[in-house]
Write a protein that holds these residues in place. Structure first.
Motif, PDB file in Angstrom:
ATOM      1  N   UNK A   1       0.831  -1.207   0.000  1.00 29.49           N
ATOM      2  CA  UNK A   1       0.000   0.000   0.000  1.00 29.49           C
ATOM      3  C   UNK A   1       0.859   1.248   0.000  1.00 29.49           C
ATOM      4  N   UNK A   2       1.881   1.249   0.836  1.00 31.77           N
ATOM      5  CA  UNK A   2       2.681   2.460   1.026  1.00 31.77           C
ATOM      6  C   UNK A   2       3.661   2.704  -0.116  1.00 31.77           C
ATOM      7  N   UNK A   3       4.003   1.645  -0.846  1.00 32.31           N
ATOM      8  CA  UNK A   3       4.963   1.802  -1.938  1.00 32.31           C
ATOM      9  C   UNK A   3       4.429   1.154  -3.214  1.00 32.31           C
ATOM     10  N   UNK A   4       3.318   1.648  -3.736  1.00 31.70           N
ATOM     11  CA  UNK A   4       2.769   1.063  -4.958  1.00 31.70           C
ATOM     12  C   UNK A   4       3.673   1.349  -6.152  1.00 31.70           C
ATOM     13  N   UNK A   5       3.697   0.450  -7.111  1.00 37.80           N
ATOM     14  CA  UNK A   5       4.534   0.676  -8.295  1.00 37.80           C
ATOM     15  C   UNK A   5       4.012   1.843  -9.123  1.00 37.80           C
ATOM     16  N   UNK A   6       4.918   2.634  -9.636  1.00 31.40           N
ATOM     17  CA  UNK A   6       4.561   3.773 -10.476  1.00 31.40           C
ATOM     18  C   UNK A   6       5.395   3.756 -11.747  1.00 31.40           C
ATOM     19  N   UNK A   7       4.947   4.506 -12.743  1.00 32.36           N
ATOM     20  CA  UNK A   7       5.686   4.574 -13.996  1.00 32.36           C
ATOM     21  C   UNK A   7       7.054   5.201 -13.785  1.00 32.36           C
ATOM     22  N   UNK A   8       7.125   6.234 -12.936  1.00 31.32           N
ATOM     23  CA  UNK A   8       8.412   6.900 -12.685  1.00 31.32           C
ATOM     24  C   UNK A   8       9.407   5.927 -12.061  1.00 31.32           C
ATOM     25  N   UNK A   9       8.948   5.141 -11.100  1.00 30.04           N
ATOM     26  CA  UNK A   9       9.827   4.154 -10.477  1.00 30.04           C
ATOM     27  C   UNK A   9      10.262   3.110 -11.494  1.00 30.04           C
ATOM     28  N   UNK A  10       9.329   2.703 -12.338  1.00 35.17           N
ATOM     29  CA  UNK A  10       9.620   1.716 -13.378  1.00 35.17           C
ATOM     30  C   UNK A  10      10.673   2.250 -14.349  1.00 35.17           C
ATOM     31  N   UNK A  11      10.503   3.492 -14.777  1.00 29.85           N
ATOM     32  CA  UNK A  11      11.454   4.096 -15.707  1.00 29.85           C
ATOM     33  C   UNK A  11      12.828   4.282 -15.071  1.00 29.85           C
ATOM     34  N   UNK A  12      12.838   4.509 -13.761  1.00 27.99           N
ATOM     35  CA  UNK A  12      14.114   4.729 -13.075  1.00 27.99           C
ATOM     36  C   UNK A  12      14.988   3.475 -13.054  1.00 27.99           C
ATOM     37  N   UNK A  13      14.412   2.321 -13.350  1.00 32.90           N
ATOM     38  CA  UNK A  13      15.208   1.085 -13.391  1.00 32.90           C
ATOM     39  C   UNK A  13      16.190   1.083 -14.554  1.00 32.90           C
ATOM     40  N   UNK A  14      15.915   1.915 -15.563  1.00 34.88           N
ATOM     41  CA  UNK A  14      16.827   2.011 -16.697  1.00 34.88           C
ATOM     42  C   UNK A  14      16.438   1.094 -17.829  1.00 34.88           C
ATOM     43  N   UNK A  15      16.901   1.440 -19.024  1.00 35.57           N
ATOM     44  CA  UNK A  15      16.547   0.689 -20.222  1.00 35.57           C
ATOM     45  C   UNK A  15      17.100  -0.733 -20.180  1.00 35.57           C
ATOM     46  N   UNK A  16      18.253  -0.890 -19.521  1.00 38.40           N
ATOM     47  CA  UNK A  16      18.841  -2.230 -19.434  1.00 38.40           C
ATOM     48  C   UNK A  16      17.957  -3.186 -18.665  1.00 38.40           C
ATOM     49  N   UNK A  17      17.458  -2.724 -17.504  1.00 39.76           N
ATOM     50  CA  UNK A  17      16.570  -3.583 -16.702  1.00 39.76           C
ATOM     51  C   UNK A  17      15.262  -3.826 -17.427  1.00 39.76           C
ATOM     52  N   UNK A  18      14.715  -2.778 -18.048  1.00 38.89           N
ATOM     53  CA  UNK A  18      13.442  -2.926 -18.757  1.00 38.89           C
ATOM     54  C   UNK A  18      13.560  -3.970 -19.852  1.00 38.89           C
ATOM     55  N   UNK A  19      14.640  -3.884 -20.628  1.00 32.65           N
ATOM     56  CA  UNK A  19      14.827  -4.846 -21.724  1.00 32.65           C
ATOM     57  C   UNK A  19      15.066  -6.253 -21.191  1.00 32.65           C
ATOM     58  N   UNK A  20      15.921  -6.373 -20.187  1.00 34.03           N
ATOM     59  CA  UNK A  20      16.246  -7.703 -19.665  1.00 34.03           C
ATOM     60  C   UNK A  20      15.042  -8.346 -18.989  1.00 34.03           C
ATOM     61  N   UNK A  21      14.200  -7.543 -18.324  1.00 33.70           N
ATOM     62  CA  UNK A  21      13.023  -8.111 -17.683  1.00 33.70           C
ATOM     63  C   UNK A  21      12.046  -8.642 -18.725  1.00 33.70           C
ATOM     64  N   UNK A  22      11.968  -7.970 -19.874  1.00 37.19           N
ATOM     65  CA  UNK A  22      11.076  -8.441 -20.948  1.00 37.19           C
ATOM     66  C   UNK A  22      11.610  -9.719 -21.579  1.00 37.19           C
ATOM     67  N   UNK A  23      12.902  -9.761 -21.775  1.00 34.13           N
ATOM     68  CA  UNK A  23      13.503 -10.988 -22.299  1.00 34.13           C
ATOM     69  C   UNK A  23      13.328 -12.125 -21.295  1.00 34.13           C
ATOM     70  N   UNK A  24      13.516 -11.798 -20.015  1.00 37.85           N
ATOM     71  CA  UNK A  24      13.316 -12.803 -18.974  1.00 37.85           C
ATOM     72  C   UNK A  24      11.885 -13.306 -18.935  1.00 37.85           C
ATOM     73  N   UNK A  25      10.913 -12.401 -19.130  1.00 34.06           N
ATOM     74  CA  UNK A  25       9.519 -12.806 -19.164  1.00 34.06           C
ATOM     75  C   UNK A  25       9.223 -13.747 -20.312  1.00 34.06           C
ATOM     76  N   UNK A  26       9.818 -13.470 -21.472  1.00 35.40           N
ATOM     77  CA  UNK A  26       9.625 -14.342 -22.633  1.00 35.40           C
ATOM     78  C   UNK A  26      10.228 -15.716 -22.387  1.00 35.40           C
ATOM     79  N   UNK A  27      11.430 -15.737 -21.849  1.00 34.21           N
ATOM     80  CA  UNK A  27      12.094 -17.018 -21.558  1.00 34.21           C
ATOM     81  C   UNK A  27      11.297 -17.812 -20.526  1.00 34.21           C
ATOM     82  N   UNK A  28      10.815 -17.108 -19.500  1.00 33.81           N
ATOM     83  CA  UNK A  28      10.031 -17.781 -18.465  1.00 33.81           C
ATOM     84  C   UNK A  28       8.744 -18.366 -19.039  1.00 33.81           C
ATOM     85  N   UNK A  29       8.092 -17.606 -19.924  1.00 37.66           N
ATOM     86  CA  UNK A  29       6.853 -18.094 -20.533  1.00 37.66           C
ATOM     87  C   UNK A  29       7.107 -19.333 -21.371  1.00 37.66           C
ATOM     88  N   UNK A  30       8.114 -19.281 -22.220  1.00 37.08           N
ATOM     89  CA  UNK A  30       8.438 -20.434 -23.060  1.00 37.08           C
ATOM     90  C   UNK A  30       8.862 -21.628 -22.216  1.00 37.08           C
TER      91      UNK A  30
END
Length: 536
Positions: free
Chosen positions: A264-293
């Motif tokens: 409740x006190x620390x809900x995810x936000x777009x700003x927090x998500x963007x602050x992770x950086x493009x590297x994390x964003x890309x790697x998390x998406x690749x990780x999601x694809x690998x996990x799904x497969x």
């Protein structure tokens, strides 16, 4: 005859797992559907006596700190609606809550056979695929649960098959597919993705023929879809102020870790998500694809069958029967891995991917045949037809072995959790039924006690205390394998806030364990009123 045998086999498998291997719901989704179905059967409507996720209440427009609370802020209602009549007729036992899902799920096996025959497979090979759906390897313990696995494994392939028939020019099936896609969306919100291949077929038909009948068929498809989902949309707007309450905050899109879903006190936000950086964003998406497969290859395909499914997909890439399946599969993978990669390993993808299982097993059989015939050309002594039969039925043996192993290990884990939770709440039987609890798995505690409760937020102690106060919580259930960090010192005994008692009951899997060993679970009194002396 073959479809009837396949249905009977599939139903028997689900009955044995759901009525004997493990009875009743086993995890949050299933607990929730079973609970709300019981509420509907009792005439209370779509309400819940517990809060499974505080975001469901705090941020989605329903009245905070009120129990019971409107249900289905996140999850769709079809699982509850199909179960409610059986619960009304037969009571709230495990068989009553599971029967609808065993019956509907069993329909996927003969459906697979019919799709296979339509795709050009022989009766025997289509039957083999049907048997694989009847005993879907690692998914077997889950298809017996009162959950959307069973619904989606039937509705998904049915929608895709009707779409394929429409692609051949019969517009009646286009309208029928609109009905099924609407039902699939009522099972899971992402069921709407099944409408993408349907829409592509309708658009292609309109552009190709440019006649009135094609346009009317497309409009009729949309109309019946809206007719199915409109009542639910009206209910959501009336109850929560939005057609899709879970999308109001958009927090599922901005998760950087799964536990944020319960904060409740620390809900995810777009700003927090963007602050992770493009590297994390890309790697998390690749990780999601690998996990799904990986999940799909491991659970229904038992890993060893995955290459054959891929080969079969290549072999049948031009077969119109598999066209909508290939489109939908690609869209589902893209949406899940790009938008919800954090949720993929926690069941979101595999629930939806149940809709891919029948077609995938058909392609598995096709792939086995292609590989065997290739080897047969290298080995003149081989009888290709006999070899294809032997190796196809060997795939069934692999699936059965995987089903036994996965069901045994999974239901064993579920049974251990059920035993621990039953022991923890046994002492509450003498307490007032109006006493509320807080737990990491409130669905399980509600199932065992019938009392109202709320999930433990993943927040600091002051926030947890405030939630307890808001909901008038009197008991705290802690389990070592699912506990928020702020309460770990409480379970271990390293810390004891004034408003939490010493353990009222402790569950330890190692009898006689040293006091320094953290217990598997413990029950605590919560004293937020000055007159409550239980914590002194």
């Amino acid at each position: 005859m073959i479809p009837l045998v396949l249905f009977a086999l599939a139903f028997l498998v689900r009955l044995v797992v759901g009525a004997f291997a493990f009875q009743g719901p086993a995890y949050p989704d299933a607990y929730y559907y079973a609970h709300v179905a019981a509420q509907i059967a009792a005439g209370h409507g779509l309400i819940s006596g517990y809060v499974w996720n505080l975001d469901d209440v705090v941020n989605l427009g329903s009245a905070a700190a009120v129990l019971p609370t409107p249900a289905n802020g996140y999850w769709m209602p079809l699982a509850e609606l199909v179960a409610a009549p059986f619960v009304a007729l037969f009571g709230t036992g495990s068989i009553a809550s599971g029967l609808a899902f065993w019956l509907i799920g069993a329909l996927a096996a003969p459906l697979t056979y019919w799709i296979g025959r339509d795709a050009g497979l022989t009766k025997e090979l289509a039957a083999v695929a049907g048997v694989l759906v009847a005993v879907p390897a690692g998914l077997t313990p889950f298809v017996a649960q009162p959950d959307t696995f069973a619904l989606f494994m039937f509705l998904g392939p049915l929608a895709l098959w009707l779409c394929a028939k429409a692609a051949r020019g019969d517009r009646r099936f286009l309208v029928a597919s609109g009905v099924v896609v609407g039902l699939a969306m009522l099972a899971r919100l992402d069921g709407a993705l099944l409408g993408i291949p349907v829409a592509l077929v309708a658009i292609r038909d309109v552009l190709r023929t440019r006649d009135r009948s094609s346009l009317m068929a497309a409009l009729a498809c949309v109309a019946v879809f809206l007719l199915i989902v409109a009542p639910w949309a009206v209910r959501q707007v009336d109850t929560f102020g939005s057609i899709s309450p879970s999308a109001v905050s958009g927090r599922a899109l901005w998760l950087t870790n799964y536990q944020q879903l319960f904060s409740i006190s620390q809900p995810p936000t777009m700003d927090q998500w963007l602050s992770q950086g493009i590297g994390w964003i890309a790697s998390s998406r690749i990780g999601g694809l690998i996990a799904a497969l990986g999940l799909f290859a491991l659970l229904p395909l038992a890993a060893v069958l995955a290459p054959f499914a891929a080969i079969g997909g290549w072999q049948e890439r031009h077969n119109v029967v598999f066209g909508p399946y290939l489109i939908y599969g690609a869209v589902l993978l893209i949406v899940m891995s790009l938008l919800f990669p954090i949720l993929v390993p926690h069941g979101t993808f595999i629930h939806s991917a149940a809709s891919l299982v029948p077609h995938t097993f058909l392609l598995t059989v096709v792939g086995i045949g292609a590989v065997v015939r290739w080897f047969a050309r290298k080995r003149p002594a081989w009888n290709a037809g006999t070899a294809v039969r032997v190796f196809s039925w060997s795939a069934v043996a692999v699936a059965v072995i995987a089903a036994v192993v996965q069901t045994s290990s999974t239901t064993s884990a579920w049974s251990q959790a059920r035993t621990r939770q039953t022991d923890l709440v046994a002492s509450l039987a003498s307490e007032p039924a109006t006493d509320r609890f807080m737990a990491a798995d409130p669905g399980a505690i509600n199932y065992l006690t019938g009392t109202q409760g709320v999930v433990t937020p993943d927040d600091p102690l002051p926030v947890i205390e405030q939630v307890m106060s808001d909901y008038d919580v009197r008991w705290l259930v802690l389990e070592s394998d699912q506990i928020v960090p702020a309460l770990e010192p409480v379970l271990s005994g390293a810390d004891k806030p004034d408003w939490i008692s010493r353990p009222v009951w402790i569950v330890q899997s190692q009898p006689g364990a040293a006091p320094s060993v953290v217990p598997d679970g413990a029950l605590f009194a919560v004293c937020l009123s000055p007159s409550d002396t239980r914590c002194q």
